[in-house]
Design an enzyme around this catalytic site. Structure first.
Site: not given
Ligand code: AMP
Length: 214
Positions: A13, A88, A127, A160, A171
């Site tokens: 994404k 989400r 990654r 990360r 996740r």
């Molecule tokens: P990402 O970088 O999008 O994979 O997000 C990393 C982490 O941030 C996720 O595993 C969640 O813990 C948190 N997070 C990011 N976006 C959201 C969202 N829209 N709702 C809830 N948690 C989020």
């Protein structure tokens, strides 16, 4: 144009959003990046979010919706944006609808990036991200020229904390349970478009170009 990207962690994404913002000249709004930057800066929001993020859990909807209400009110959002990693949950999607109604805007397209789960764990544990400029690499198919260093700014690359196999599985489970219902939500609104995201970065980019006609 207001777009959003739905897909499991590691589907690409962030990578594809970077290409779309260049083409359309609109900002990318990544809730994950916003939360990580709050964690780095040690804000109250960051401290709260970190408890969930390090376990691979979702940050509570209301925290996210408050953060987005403020971000989407910024001036650079006037001509549209691409949402990466938000919404989400169905609750967040309904919250986004309310916000857009309030701002008298419409969501144009929800791009649904599809990939097999079996490819995700390998992709995510390979990654690496740059500490300074956040550029993303993948040791399998998009490695940096010099090992462990960013091509753009030369700073160190890191894995990360939530890209470890155990947290990735968690996740993914959450994606299936909480986020996948959004596919039906946006299909019912006639703005969902499915994208085959299994190929190379270039192939997926072309699939997106076809889908949004840019
Ligand atoms: P990402 O970088 O999008 O994979 O997000 C990393 C982490 O941030 C996720 O595993 C969640 O813990 C948190 N997070 C990011 N976006 C959201 C969202 N829209 N709702 C809830 N948690 C989020």
């Amino acid at each position: 144009m207001i777009l959003l990207l739905i897909g499991p962690p590691g589907v690409g994404k962030g990578t594809q959003a970077k290409f779309i913002i260049e083409k359309l000249n609109i900002p990318q709004i990544s809730t994950g990046d916003m939360l990580r930057s709050n964690v780095r800066e040690g804000t109250e929001l960051g401290t709260k979010a970190q408890e969930y993020m390090s376990l691979g859990k979702l940050v509570p909807d209301q925290v996210i919706l408050n953060m987005m209400r403020s971000r989407l009110s910024d001036k650079d959002c006037l001509n549209g944006y691409i949402l990466d990693g938000f919404p989400r949950t169905i609750n967040q999607a309904e919250g986004l609808d309310d916000l857009l109604n309030e701002f008298e805007k419409n969501l144009d397209l929800a791009l649904i990036m599809e990939i097999d789960d079996s490819l995700i764990i390998n992709r995510l544990s390979s990654r690496r991200s740059c500490k300074s400029c956040s550029k993303i690499y993948n040791l399998l198919f998009d490695p940096p020229t010099s090992q462990g260093k960013c091509n753009v700014c030369g700073d160190d690359l890191f894995l990360r904390e939530d890209d470890t196999p155990q947290t990735i599985q968690k996740r993914l489970d959450i994606y299936h349970k909480e986020t996948k219902p959004l596919i039906q939500y946006y299909t019912d609104k006639n703005i969902g478009k499915s994208i085959d995201a299994q190929g190379s970065i270039e192939e997926v980019k072309n699939n997106i170009i076809d889908a949004i006609n840019i």
